[in-house]
Write a protein that holds these residues in place. Sequence first.
Motif, PDB file in Angstrom:
ATOM      1  N   VAL A   1      -2.118 -26.378  17.712  1.00 34.86           N
ATOM      2  CA  VAL A   1      -1.580 -25.188  18.373  1.00 34.86           C
ATOM      3  C   VAL A   1      -1.540 -24.016  17.375  1.00 34.86           C
ATOM      4  CG1 VAL A   1       0.493 -24.210  19.424  1.00 34.86           C
ATOM      5  CG2 VAL A   1      -0.291 -26.464  20.106  1.00 34.86           C
ATOM      6  N   GLY A   2      -1.239 -24.338  16.121  1.00 34.76           N
ATOM      7  CA  GLY A   2      -1.229 -23.306  15.079  1.00 34.76           C
ATOM      8  C   GLY A   2      -2.567 -22.599  14.980  1.00 34.76           C
ATOM      9  N   ASN A   3      -3.648 -23.335  15.164  1.00 35.29           N
ATOM     10  CA  ASN A   3      -4.980 -22.726  15.124  1.00 35.29           C
ATOM     11  C   ASN A   3      -5.188 -21.772  16.288  1.00 35.29           C
ATOM     12  OD1 ASN A   3      -5.870 -23.862  12.822  1.00 35.29           O
ATOM     13  ND2 ASN A   3      -7.472 -25.119  13.736  1.00 35.29           N
ATOM     14  N   ILE A   4      -4.643 -22.145  17.461  1.00 27.88           N
ATOM     15  CA  ILE A   4      -4.778 -21.267  18.626  1.00 27.88           C
ATOM     16  C   ILE A   4      -4.028 -19.958  18.367  1.00 27.88           C
ATOM     17  CG2 ILE A   4      -4.276 -21.002  21.086  1.00 27.88           C
ATOM     18  CD1 ILE A   4      -4.541 -23.990  21.436  1.00 27.88           C
ATOM     19  N   VAL A   5      -2.827 -20.087  17.798  1.00 24.25           N
ATOM     20  CA  VAL A   5      -2.040 -18.884  17.521  1.00 24.25           C
ATOM     21  C   VAL A   5      -2.721 -18.030  16.453  1.00 24.25           C
ATOM     22  CG1 VAL A   5       0.216 -18.036  16.761  1.00 24.25           C
ATOM     23  CG2 VAL A   5       0.084 -20.058  18.207  1.00 24.25           C
ATOM     24  N   ASP A   6      -3.324 -18.700  15.468  1.00 19.57           N
ATOM     25  CA  ASP A   6      -4.032 -17.951  14.424  1.00 19.57           C
ATOM     26  C   ASP A   6      -5.202 -17.148  14.988  1.00 19.57           C
ATOM     27  OD1 ASP A   6      -2.400 -18.571  12.361  1.00 19.57           O
ATOM     28  OD2 ASP A   6      -3.601 -20.232  11.603  1.00 19.57           O
ATOM     29  N   ALA A   7      -5.751 -17.604  16.135  1.00 16.47           N
ATOM     30  CA  ALA A   7      -6.856 -16.869  16.761  1.00 16.47           C
ATOM     31  C   ALA A   7      -6.416 -15.456  17.109  1.00 16.47           C
ATOM     32  CB  ALA A   7      -7.323 -17.599  18.029  1.00 16.47           C
ATOM     33  N   PHE A   8      -5.112 -15.275  17.327  1.00 15.76           N
ATOM     34  CA  PHE A   8      -4.571 -13.954  17.650  1.00 15.76           C
ATOM     35  C   PHE A   8      -4.796 -12.985  16.488  1.00 15.76           C
ATOM     36  CE2 PHE A   8      -1.372 -10.743  18.270  1.00 15.76           C
ATOM     37  CZ  PHE A   8      -1.349 -10.572  19.636  1.00 15.76           C
TER      38      PHE A   8
END
Lengths: 337, 163
Positions: B89-96
Amino acid sequence: MKFNEFQKSWNTFWLKPASARPLALLRIGTALILLAQAYWVAPQFFAIYGSNGILEGSLRGEFRNSDLLGLYELVVFMLRLGVGETTTLLVSASAYILGLFGLLLGYHTRKAACLTWLTHLLFAGAHVTSYGIDTFIGITLFYFLWMPIGAAYSLDVVSGRTSSEPTSQARWAFRVLQIQLSIAYLFCGIDKAMGIQWWNGDAIWRSVMMPLYAQFDLSWLSKLPWICKVAGWGTLVLEAGYPLGMAYSKTRKFWFLSIVGLHLGIFIFMGLHLFALMMILLSTSAFGLDSLAELSKNPSRIPFLAVDRRPKSAPSFFRYPAEFLPHALPRGEGFRF
Amino acid sequence: MAWRITLGLTLLHLFLVVMGATQMDMKGFGYAGKVIAYYGAITGSGSHFDFFAPSVGSPMRAVFEVKNGEDQVTLEGLGETDRELALRVGNIVDAFRDEIDNEKRRRLLAVSWSKYILTRYPAAQQLKVKLEQYNLPSLKDFEQGEKPKWDSLYSATFIRKGN
Protein backbone atom coordinates in the motif's frame (compact mmCIF):
# COMPACT_ATOMS: atom_id res chain seq x y z
CA MET A 1 49.13 -24.56 -25.04
CA LYS A 2 48.02 -21.70 -22.82
CA PHE A 3 44.85 -21.32 -24.84
CA ASN A 4 44.12 -25.01 -24.30
CA GLU A 5 44.57 -24.58 -20.57
CA PHE A 6 42.28 -21.59 -20.58
CA GLN A 7 39.69 -23.52 -22.57
CA LYS A 8 39.90 -26.40 -20.12
CA SER A 9 39.45 -24.10 -17.13
CA TRP A 10 36.62 -22.29 -18.90
CA ASN A 11 34.82 -25.57 -19.60
CA THR A 12 35.40 -26.78 -16.05
CA PHE A 13 34.03 -23.51 -14.68
CA TRP A 14 30.82 -23.84 -16.65
CA LEU A 15 30.40 -27.59 -17.10
CA LYS A 16 31.96 -29.60 -14.27
CA PRO A 17 28.98 -31.73 -13.21
CA ALA A 18 27.43 -30.61 -9.96
CA SER A 19 24.57 -31.65 -7.75
CA ALA A 20 21.29 -29.78 -8.17
CA ARG A 21 20.72 -29.72 -4.40
CA PRO A 22 21.45 -25.99 -3.95
CA LEU A 23 19.00 -25.24 -6.76
CA ALA A 24 16.41 -27.49 -5.16
CA LEU A 25 16.90 -25.65 -1.89
CA LEU A 26 16.29 -22.40 -3.75
CA ARG A 27 13.14 -23.86 -5.32
CA ILE A 28 11.68 -25.02 -2.02
CA GLY A 29 12.63 -21.86 -0.14
CA THR A 30 11.22 -19.59 -2.83
CA ALA A 31 7.95 -21.53 -2.90
CA LEU A 32 7.63 -21.27 0.90
CA ILE A 33 8.37 -17.53 0.89
CA LEU A 34 5.84 -16.91 -1.88
CA LEU A 35 3.19 -19.01 -0.16
CA ALA A 36 3.72 -16.96 3.02
CA GLN A 37 3.48 -13.79 0.98
CA ALA A 38 0.24 -14.99 -0.64
CA TYR A 39 -1.17 -15.83 2.81
CA TRP A 40 -0.50 -12.28 4.04
CA VAL A 41 -1.79 -10.56 0.90
CA ALA A 42 -4.93 -12.73 0.63
CA PRO A 43 -7.13 -10.72 3.08
CA GLN A 44 -6.65 -7.58 0.95
CA PHE A 45 -6.41 -9.35 -2.40
CA PHE A 46 -9.38 -7.56 -3.99
CA ALA A 47 -8.41 -4.25 -2.39
CA ILE A 48 -5.06 -4.42 -4.18
CA TYR A 49 -6.02 -6.03 -7.48
CA GLY A 50 -9.78 -5.47 -7.86
CA SER A 51 -11.49 -2.65 -9.79
CA ASN A 52 -13.30 -1.53 -6.61
CA GLY A 53 -10.08 -1.53 -4.64
CA ILE A 54 -7.55 1.12 -3.73
CA LEU A 55 -6.90 1.84 -7.41
CA GLU A 56 -10.26 1.84 -9.09
CA GLY A 57 -11.00 0.73 -12.64
CA SER A 58 -8.58 1.89 -15.30
CA LEU A 59 -6.22 3.53 -12.79
CA ARG A 60 -4.71 0.06 -12.38
CA GLY A 61 -3.62 0.30 -15.99
CA GLU A 62 -2.43 3.91 -15.75
CA PHE A 63 -0.28 3.66 -12.63
CA ARG A 64 2.23 0.92 -13.34
CA ASN A 65 5.90 0.15 -13.05
CA SER A 66 6.60 -1.03 -16.60
CA ASP A 67 5.12 -1.48 -20.07
CA LEU A 68 4.41 -5.14 -19.40
CA LEU A 69 0.88 -6.33 -19.92
CA GLY A 70 -0.47 -7.38 -16.56
CA LEU A 71 -3.50 -8.43 -14.63
CA TYR A 72 -5.51 -5.34 -15.60
CA GLU A 73 -5.15 -6.10 -19.32
CA LEU A 74 -6.08 -9.73 -18.70
CA VAL A 75 -9.19 -8.69 -16.78
CA VAL A 76 -10.23 -6.31 -19.59
CA PHE A 77 -9.62 -9.01 -22.20
CA MET A 78 -11.60 -11.62 -20.26
CA LEU A 79 -14.48 -9.18 -19.73
CA ARG A 80 -14.78 -8.95 -23.52
CA LEU A 81 -15.10 -12.72 -23.56
CA GLY A 82 -17.83 -12.52 -20.95
CA VAL A 83 -15.74 -13.68 -18.00
CA GLY A 84 -16.22 -11.54 -14.90
CA GLU A 85 -13.40 -9.81 -13.06
CA THR A 86 -13.80 -11.81 -9.87
CA THR A 87 -13.55 -15.08 -11.80
CA THR A 88 -10.44 -13.94 -13.67
CA LEU A 89 -8.74 -12.77 -10.47
CA LEU A 90 -9.59 -15.93 -8.55
CA VAL A 91 -8.55 -18.27 -11.37
CA SER A 92 -5.26 -16.38 -11.78
CA ALA A 93 -4.60 -16.51 -8.04
CA SER A 94 -5.49 -20.22 -7.92
CA ALA A 95 -3.13 -20.96 -10.81
CA TYR A 96 -0.38 -19.08 -8.96
CA ILE A 97 -0.92 -21.05 -5.76
CA LEU A 98 -1.10 -24.31 -7.72
CA GLY A 99 2.21 -23.49 -9.37
CA LEU A 100 3.77 -22.71 -6.00
CA PHE A 101 2.70 -26.07 -4.54
CA GLY A 102 4.08 -27.75 -7.65
CA LEU A 103 7.41 -26.02 -7.03
CA LEU A 104 7.38 -26.84 -3.35
CA LEU A 105 6.85 -30.54 -3.94
CA GLY A 106 8.82 -30.76 -7.15
CA TYR A 107 5.84 -32.22 -8.95
CA HIS A 108 6.08 -31.70 -12.71
CA THR A 109 8.52 -29.01 -11.70
CA ARG A 110 9.09 -27.43 -15.10
CA LYS A 111 5.38 -26.96 -15.74
CA ALA A 112 4.92 -25.61 -12.22
CA ALA A 113 7.78 -23.17 -12.81
CA CYS A 114 6.18 -21.94 -16.04
CA LEU A 115 2.82 -21.47 -14.34
CA THR A 116 4.31 -19.64 -11.37
CA TRP A 117 6.51 -17.38 -13.51
CA LEU A 118 3.63 -16.43 -15.79
CA THR A 119 1.15 -15.72 -13.00
CA HIS A 120 3.73 -13.86 -10.91
CA LEU A 121 4.40 -11.71 -13.96
CA LEU A 122 0.69 -10.97 -14.15
CA PHE A 123 0.43 -9.97 -10.51
CA ALA A 124 3.74 -8.22 -9.96
CA GLY A 125 5.35 -7.55 -13.35
CA ALA A 126 3.95 -4.09 -13.79
CA HIS A 127 1.80 -3.59 -10.72
CA VAL A 128 2.38 -0.43 -8.77
CA THR A 129 2.50 -2.34 -5.47
CA SER A 130 5.60 -4.30 -6.45
CA TYR A 131 8.72 -3.71 -4.38
CA GLY A 132 12.25 -5.11 -3.95
CA ILE A 133 11.32 -8.70 -3.28
CA ASP A 134 9.29 -8.88 -6.49
CA THR A 135 12.38 -7.92 -8.48
CA PHE A 136 14.36 -10.84 -7.11
CA ILE A 137 11.41 -13.21 -7.24
CA GLY A 138 10.87 -12.33 -10.91
CA ILE A 139 14.53 -13.01 -11.70
CA THR A 140 14.51 -16.27 -9.73
CA LEU A 141 11.31 -17.55 -11.33
CA PHE A 142 12.68 -16.79 -14.79
CA TYR A 143 15.74 -18.88 -13.98
CA PHE A 144 13.47 -21.65 -12.71
CA LEU A 145 12.18 -22.02 -16.28
CA TRP A 146 15.39 -23.68 -17.40
CA MET A 147 17.45 -24.53 -14.31
CA PRO A 148 17.35 -28.18 -13.14
CA ILE A 149 15.50 -27.22 -9.96
CA GLY A 150 13.55 -30.47 -9.88
CA ALA A 151 16.62 -32.72 -9.90
CA ALA A 152 16.76 -33.07 -6.11
CA TYR A 153 14.33 -33.24 -3.21
CA SER A 154 11.37 -33.58 -5.56
CA LEU A 155 8.53 -35.90 -6.44
CA ASP A 156 9.94 -35.85 -9.96
CA VAL A 157 13.05 -37.64 -8.66
CA VAL A 158 11.01 -40.03 -6.50
CA SER A 159 8.81 -40.98 -9.43
CA GLY A 160 11.80 -41.38 -11.75
CA ARG A 161 10.87 -38.53 -14.08
CA THR A 162 14.18 -36.82 -13.32
CA SER A 163 17.58 -38.06 -12.29
CA SER A 164 19.36 -36.61 -9.28
CA GLU A 165 22.81 -37.37 -10.70
CA PRO A 166 25.23 -34.44 -10.90
CA THR A 167 25.01 -32.73 -14.28
CA SER A 168 26.76 -30.06 -16.30
CA GLN A 169 23.47 -28.24 -16.54
CA ALA A 170 23.37 -27.85 -12.76
CA ARG A 171 26.87 -26.36 -12.75
CA TRP A 172 25.93 -23.98 -15.53
CA ALA A 173 22.78 -22.88 -13.69
CA PHE A 174 24.78 -22.51 -10.51
CA ARG A 175 27.27 -20.20 -12.26
CA VAL A 176 24.55 -18.06 -13.80
CA LEU A 177 22.97 -17.62 -10.38
CA GLN A 178 26.32 -16.69 -8.85
CA ILE A 179 27.08 -14.13 -11.56
CA GLN A 180 23.57 -12.67 -11.45
CA LEU A 181 23.80 -12.16 -7.68
CA SER A 182 27.29 -10.68 -7.95
CA ILE A 183 26.07 -8.12 -10.50
CA ALA A 184 23.03 -7.26 -8.36
CA TYR A 185 25.03 -6.70 -5.18
CA LEU A 186 27.82 -4.84 -6.97
CA PHE A 187 25.42 -2.30 -8.44
CA CYS A 188 23.46 -2.07 -5.19
CA GLY A 189 26.70 -1.08 -3.50
CA ILE A 190 27.79 1.34 -6.24
CA ASP A 191 24.39 3.07 -6.35
CA LYS A 192 24.41 3.47 -2.58
CA ALA A 193 27.97 4.78 -2.58
CA MET A 194 26.85 7.66 -4.80
CA GLY A 195 24.68 9.06 -2.01
CA ILE A 196 26.12 11.01 0.91
CA GLN A 197 23.63 9.38 3.31
CA TRP A 198 25.48 6.06 3.16
CA TRP A 199 28.76 7.74 4.10
CA ASN A 200 27.57 9.94 6.97
CA GLY A 201 25.33 7.34 8.63
CA ASP A 202 22.01 9.01 7.79
CA ALA A 203 20.92 6.15 5.50
CA ILE A 204 21.07 3.63 8.34
CA TRP A 205 19.44 6.13 10.69
CA ARG A 206 16.59 6.75 8.26
CA SER A 207 16.21 3.04 7.48
CA VAL A 208 15.58 2.12 11.10
CA MET A 209 13.64 5.24 12.08
CA MET A 210 11.13 5.64 9.23
CA PRO A 211 7.62 4.69 10.37
CA LEU A 212 7.23 2.21 7.52
CA TYR A 213 10.30 0.24 8.62
CA ALA A 214 10.93 1.04 12.29
CA GLN A 215 10.51 -1.99 14.53
CA PHE A 216 12.05 -0.57 17.71
CA ASP A 217 12.75 2.85 19.15
CA LEU A 218 16.35 3.34 18.08
CA SER A 219 16.39 7.11 18.57
CA TRP A 220 19.30 6.63 20.98
CA LEU A 221 21.45 6.07 17.90
CA SER A 222 21.61 9.86 17.51
CA LYS A 223 23.83 9.89 20.59
CA LEU A 224 26.12 7.29 19.03
CA PRO A 225 26.20 8.34 15.35
CA TRP A 226 29.38 6.38 14.70
CA ILE A 227 27.33 3.16 14.86
CA CYS A 228 25.23 4.30 11.89
CA LYS A 229 28.31 5.49 10.05
CA VAL A 230 30.15 2.19 10.50
CA ALA A 231 27.01 0.21 9.57
CA GLY A 232 26.66 2.34 6.40
CA TRP A 233 30.28 1.84 5.40
CA GLY A 234 30.00 -1.87 6.20
CA THR A 235 26.97 -2.18 3.94
CA LEU A 236 28.81 -0.47 1.09
CA VAL A 237 31.85 -2.72 1.46
CA LEU A 238 29.78 -5.91 1.72
CA GLU A 239 27.58 -5.13 -1.27
CA ALA A 240 30.13 -3.60 -3.63
CA GLY A 241 32.71 -6.21 -2.60
CA TYR A 242 30.29 -9.15 -2.98
CA PRO A 243 31.62 -10.39 -6.35
CA LEU A 244 35.24 -10.51 -5.19
CA GLY A 245 34.46 -11.56 -1.62
CA MET A 246 32.41 -14.51 -2.79
CA ALA A 247 34.67 -15.48 -5.68
CA TYR A 248 37.83 -15.69 -3.59
CA SER A 249 37.77 -18.90 -1.59
CA LYS A 250 39.61 -17.43 1.42
CA THR A 251 37.06 -14.67 1.95
CA ARG A 252 33.91 -16.53 0.86
CA LYS A 253 32.87 -17.82 4.26
CA PHE A 254 33.38 -14.45 5.93
CA TRP A 255 31.50 -12.68 3.15
CA PHE A 256 28.65 -15.14 3.15
CA LEU A 257 28.13 -14.94 6.90
CA SER A 258 28.40 -11.14 6.81
CA ILE A 259 25.78 -10.93 4.05
CA VAL A 260 23.51 -13.20 6.08
CA GLY A 261 24.10 -10.90 9.06
CA LEU A 262 23.25 -7.85 6.95
CA HIS A 263 19.95 -9.36 5.88
CA LEU A 264 19.15 -10.57 9.39
CA GLY A 265 19.60 -6.94 10.41
CA ILE A 266 17.12 -5.92 7.71
CA PHE A 267 14.75 -8.64 8.96
CA ILE A 268 14.95 -7.57 12.60
CA PHE A 269 15.32 -3.79 12.44
CA MET A 270 13.39 -2.92 9.26
CA GLY A 271 10.74 -5.63 9.26
CA LEU A 272 11.36 -6.53 5.63
CA HIS A 273 10.93 -10.18 6.55
CA LEU A 274 10.24 -11.83 3.21
CA PHE A 275 12.78 -9.70 1.34
CA ALA A 276 15.48 -10.52 3.88
CA LEU A 277 14.68 -14.24 3.80
CA MET A 278 14.71 -14.27 0.01
CA MET A 279 18.13 -12.61 -0.14
CA ILE A 280 19.56 -15.00 2.46
CA LEU A 281 18.13 -17.90 0.49
CA LEU A 282 19.67 -16.69 -2.77
CA SER A 283 23.14 -16.21 -1.31
CA THR A 284 22.93 -19.52 0.54
CA SER A 285 21.97 -21.40 -2.61
CA ALA A 286 24.59 -19.69 -4.74
CA PHE A 287 27.56 -19.51 -2.37
CA GLY A 288 26.74 -20.57 1.13
CA LEU A 289 26.15 -24.29 1.19
CA ASP A 290 29.82 -25.19 1.12
CA SER A 291 30.51 -22.75 3.95
CA LEU A 292 27.59 -24.06 5.99
CA ALA A 293 28.60 -27.67 5.42
CA GLU A 294 32.09 -26.90 6.59
CA LEU A 295 30.91 -24.96 9.61
CA SER A 296 28.54 -27.72 10.64
CA LYS A 297 31.50 -30.11 10.66
CA ASN A 298 33.66 -27.72 12.63
CA PRO A 299 31.83 -24.84 14.35
CA SER A 300 35.07 -23.50 15.80
CA ARG A 301 35.86 -22.13 12.35
CA ILE A 302 33.14 -19.50 12.48
CA PRO A 303 34.88 -16.22 11.60
CA PHE A 304 35.62 -13.92 14.56
CA LEU A 305 35.17 -16.80 17.02
CA ALA A 306 37.57 -19.07 15.26
CA VAL A 307 40.73 -20.35 16.77
CA ASP A 308 42.38 -22.09 13.87
CA ARG A 309 44.37 -25.03 15.17
CA ARG A 310 45.04 -26.59 11.82
CA PRO A 311 48.60 -27.65 11.10
CA LYS A 312 50.11 -25.45 8.42
CA SER A 313 50.20 -28.34 5.99
CA ALA A 314 46.48 -29.03 6.25
CA PRO A 315 44.46 -28.50 3.11
CA SER A 316 42.30 -25.43 2.77
CA PHE A 317 38.95 -25.77 4.48
CA PHE A 318 37.29 -23.76 1.75
CA ARG A 319 36.30 -26.77 -0.26
CA TYR A 320 33.12 -27.97 -1.74
CA PRO A 321 31.35 -30.69 0.19
CA ALA A 322 31.26 -34.15 -1.33
CA GLU A 323 28.37 -33.55 -3.66
CA PHE A 324 30.22 -30.68 -5.33
CA LEU A 325 33.52 -32.49 -5.72
CA PRO A 326 34.70 -32.51 -9.29
CA HIS A 327 33.73 -35.39 -11.46
CA ALA A 328 35.48 -36.18 -14.67
CA LEU A 329 33.53 -34.71 -17.53
CA PRO A 330 32.56 -37.71 -19.66
CA ARG A 331 33.91 -37.49 -23.15
CA GLY A 332 31.42 -35.99 -25.52
CA GLU A 333 28.97 -35.06 -22.80
CA GLY A 334 27.12 -32.00 -23.91
CA PHE A 335 24.26 -30.17 -22.45
CA ARG A 336 21.08 -32.00 -21.62
CA PHE A 337 17.79 -30.25 -21.12
CA MET B 1 27.61 -26.88 -30.69
CA ALA B 2 24.48 -26.77 -28.51
CA TRP B 3 26.68 -25.90 -25.57
CA ARG B 4 28.28 -22.98 -27.42
CA ILE B 5 24.89 -21.59 -28.41
CA THR B 6 23.69 -21.97 -24.83
CA LEU B 7 26.79 -20.27 -23.46
CA GLY B 8 26.44 -17.46 -25.99
CA LEU B 9 22.83 -16.84 -24.98
CA THR B 10 23.81 -17.01 -21.31
CA LEU B 11 26.55 -14.42 -21.74
CA LEU B 12 24.20 -12.21 -23.74
CA HIS B 13 21.61 -12.43 -20.99
CA LEU B 14 24.19 -11.58 -18.32
CA PHE B 15 25.40 -8.66 -20.46
CA LEU B 16 21.83 -7.36 -20.49
CA VAL B 17 21.68 -7.80 -16.71
CA VAL B 18 24.71 -5.49 -16.45
CA MET B 19 23.14 -3.01 -18.87
CA GLY B 20 19.94 -3.05 -16.81
CA ALA B 21 21.91 -2.50 -13.62
CA THR B 22 23.61 0.56 -15.14
CA GLN B 23 20.08 1.95 -15.66
CA MET B 24 20.70 2.53 -19.35
CA ASP B 25 17.44 3.54 -21.07
CA MET B 26 17.11 0.95 -23.82
CA LYS B 27 14.04 2.61 -25.29
CA GLY B 28 16.32 5.19 -26.87
CA PHE B 29 17.76 2.50 -29.15
CA GLY B 30 14.78 2.22 -31.46
CA TYR B 31 12.90 -1.00 -32.09
CA ALA B 32 15.74 -3.22 -30.83
CA GLY B 33 15.87 -1.16 -27.67
CA LYS B 34 12.16 -1.66 -27.08
CA VAL B 35 12.55 -5.42 -27.53
CA ILE B 36 15.45 -5.43 -25.07
CA ALA B 37 13.46 -3.33 -22.57
CA TYR B 38 10.53 -5.74 -22.83
CA TYR B 39 12.86 -8.73 -22.45
CA GLY B 40 14.36 -7.00 -19.40
CA ALA B 41 10.94 -6.54 -17.81
CA ILE B 42 9.95 -10.17 -18.41
CA THR B 43 13.18 -11.78 -17.28
CA GLY B 44 14.29 -9.27 -14.67
CA SER B 45 17.44 -8.54 -16.65
CA GLY B 46 16.35 -4.90 -16.83
CA SER B 47 16.32 -4.51 -13.04
CA HIS B 48 18.14 -1.53 -11.57
CA PHE B 49 19.06 -2.89 -8.10
CA ASP B 50 18.94 0.62 -6.66
CA PHE B 51 17.18 -0.28 -3.43
CA PHE B 52 17.61 2.46 -0.82
CA ALA B 53 20.07 4.11 -3.19
CA PRO B 54 21.54 6.61 -3.55
CA SER B 55 19.55 7.75 -0.51
CA VAL B 56 16.74 6.57 1.73
CA GLY B 57 13.64 8.55 0.80
CA SER B 58 10.83 9.83 2.96
CA PRO B 59 7.71 7.67 3.14
CA MET B 60 4.24 9.06 2.60
CA ARG B 61 0.96 8.21 4.21
CA ALA B 62 -2.66 8.82 3.36
CA VAL B 63 -4.91 9.74 6.26
CA PHE B 64 -8.68 9.87 5.90
CA GLU B 65 -10.99 11.76 8.24
CA VAL B 66 -14.42 10.23 7.85
CA LYS B 67 -17.28 12.36 9.20
CA ASN B 68 -20.75 10.94 9.72
CA GLY B 69 -24.09 12.78 9.93
CA GLU B 70 -23.54 13.51 13.64
CA ASP B 71 -20.16 15.14 12.97
CA GLN B 72 -18.27 12.26 14.57
CA VAL B 73 -14.85 11.86 12.97
CA THR B 74 -13.10 8.54 12.41
CA LEU B 75 -9.50 8.31 11.23
CA GLU B 76 -8.76 5.68 8.59
CA GLY B 77 -5.88 4.37 6.50
CA LEU B 78 -5.72 2.41 3.27
CA GLY B 79 -5.45 -0.93 5.02
CA GLU B 80 -1.90 -1.08 6.34
CA THR B 81 -2.92 -3.75 8.82
CA ASP B 82 -0.12 -6.13 7.99
CA ARG B 83 3.58 -5.73 7.25
CA GLU B 84 3.43 -7.10 3.71
CA LEU B 85 0.33 -5.05 2.94
CA ALA B 86 1.81 -1.90 4.44
CA LEU B 87 4.77 -2.17 2.07
CA ARG B 88 2.52 -2.68 -0.95
CA VAL B 89 0.00 0.00 0.00
CA GLY B 90 2.95 2.29 0.73
CA ASN B 91 4.00 1.94 -2.90
CA ILE B 92 0.53 2.98 -4.07
CA VAL B 93 0.67 6.06 -1.86
CA ASP B 94 4.17 6.85 -3.10
CA ALA B 95 2.73 6.93 -6.64
CA PHE B 96 1.07 10.19 -5.55
CA ARG B 97 4.45 11.87 -5.05
CA ASP B 98 5.57 10.75 -8.51
CA GLU B 99 2.73 12.84 -9.95
CA ILE B 100 3.94 16.09 -8.43
CA ASP B 101 3.49 18.00 -11.70
CA ASN B 102 0.20 16.43 -12.65
CA GLU B 103 -2.65 17.75 -10.55
CA LYS B 104 -5.21 15.83 -12.59
CA ARG B 105 -3.60 12.48 -11.87
CA ARG B 106 -3.19 13.39 -8.21
CA ARG B 107 -6.88 14.15 -8.06
CA LEU B 108 -7.68 10.82 -9.72
CA LEU B 109 -5.69 8.97 -7.05
CA ALA B 110 -7.30 10.92 -4.21
CA VAL B 111 -10.77 10.24 -5.60
CA SER B 112 -10.03 6.54 -6.03
CA TRP B 113 -8.77 6.15 -2.46
CA SER B 114 -11.67 8.15 -1.07
CA LYS B 115 -14.22 6.00 -2.87
CA TYR B 116 -12.52 2.92 -1.47
CA ILE B 117 -12.73 4.29 2.09
CA LEU B 118 -16.32 5.44 1.67
CA THR B 119 -17.43 1.92 0.73
CA ARG B 120 -16.41 0.93 4.29
CA TYR B 121 -18.50 3.75 5.77
CA PRO B 122 -21.88 3.80 4.05
CA ALA B 123 -23.19 6.32 6.61
CA ALA B 124 -20.35 8.78 6.09
CA GLN B 125 -21.34 12.22 4.81
CA GLN B 126 -17.93 13.76 4.31
CA LEU B 127 -14.38 12.57 3.88
CA LYS B 128 -11.17 14.52 4.05
CA VAL B 129 -8.06 12.97 2.53
CA LYS B 130 -4.65 14.17 3.64
CA LEU B 131 -1.37 13.16 2.02
CA GLU B 132 1.61 13.61 4.30
CA GLN B 133 5.32 13.04 3.99
CA TYR B 134 7.49 12.05 6.93
CA ASN B 135 10.22 14.54 7.70
CA LEU B 136 12.94 12.86 9.74
CA PRO B 137 15.77 15.13 10.88
CA SER B 138 19.31 14.01 10.19
CA LEU B 139 21.27 12.31 12.96
CA LYS B 140 22.92 15.62 13.81
CA ASP B 141 19.71 17.68 13.79
CA PHE B 142 17.84 15.08 15.84
CA GLU B 143 20.56 15.17 18.48
CA GLN B 144 20.25 18.96 18.56
CA GLY B 145 16.58 18.65 19.40
CA GLU B 146 14.75 18.75 16.07
CA LYS B 147 11.73 16.44 16.07
CA PRO B 148 10.34 14.24 13.27
CA LYS B 149 7.03 15.42 11.82
CA TRP B 150 4.54 14.72 9.06
CA ASP B 151 4.48 17.48 6.43
CA SER B 152 1.22 18.01 4.59
CA LEU B 153 1.50 17.67 0.81
CA TYR B 154 -2.10 17.56 -0.29
CA SER B 155 -5.56 17.75 1.14
CA ALA B 156 -9.02 17.43 -0.38
CA THR B 157 -12.53 17.10 0.99
CA PHE B 158 -15.23 14.98 -0.62
CA ILE B 159 -18.92 15.25 0.23
CA ARG B 160 -21.29 12.41 -0.52
CA LYS B 161 -23.85 13.42 -3.14
CA GLY B 162 -27.58 13.27 -2.50
CA ASN B 163 -27.58 15.18 0.82
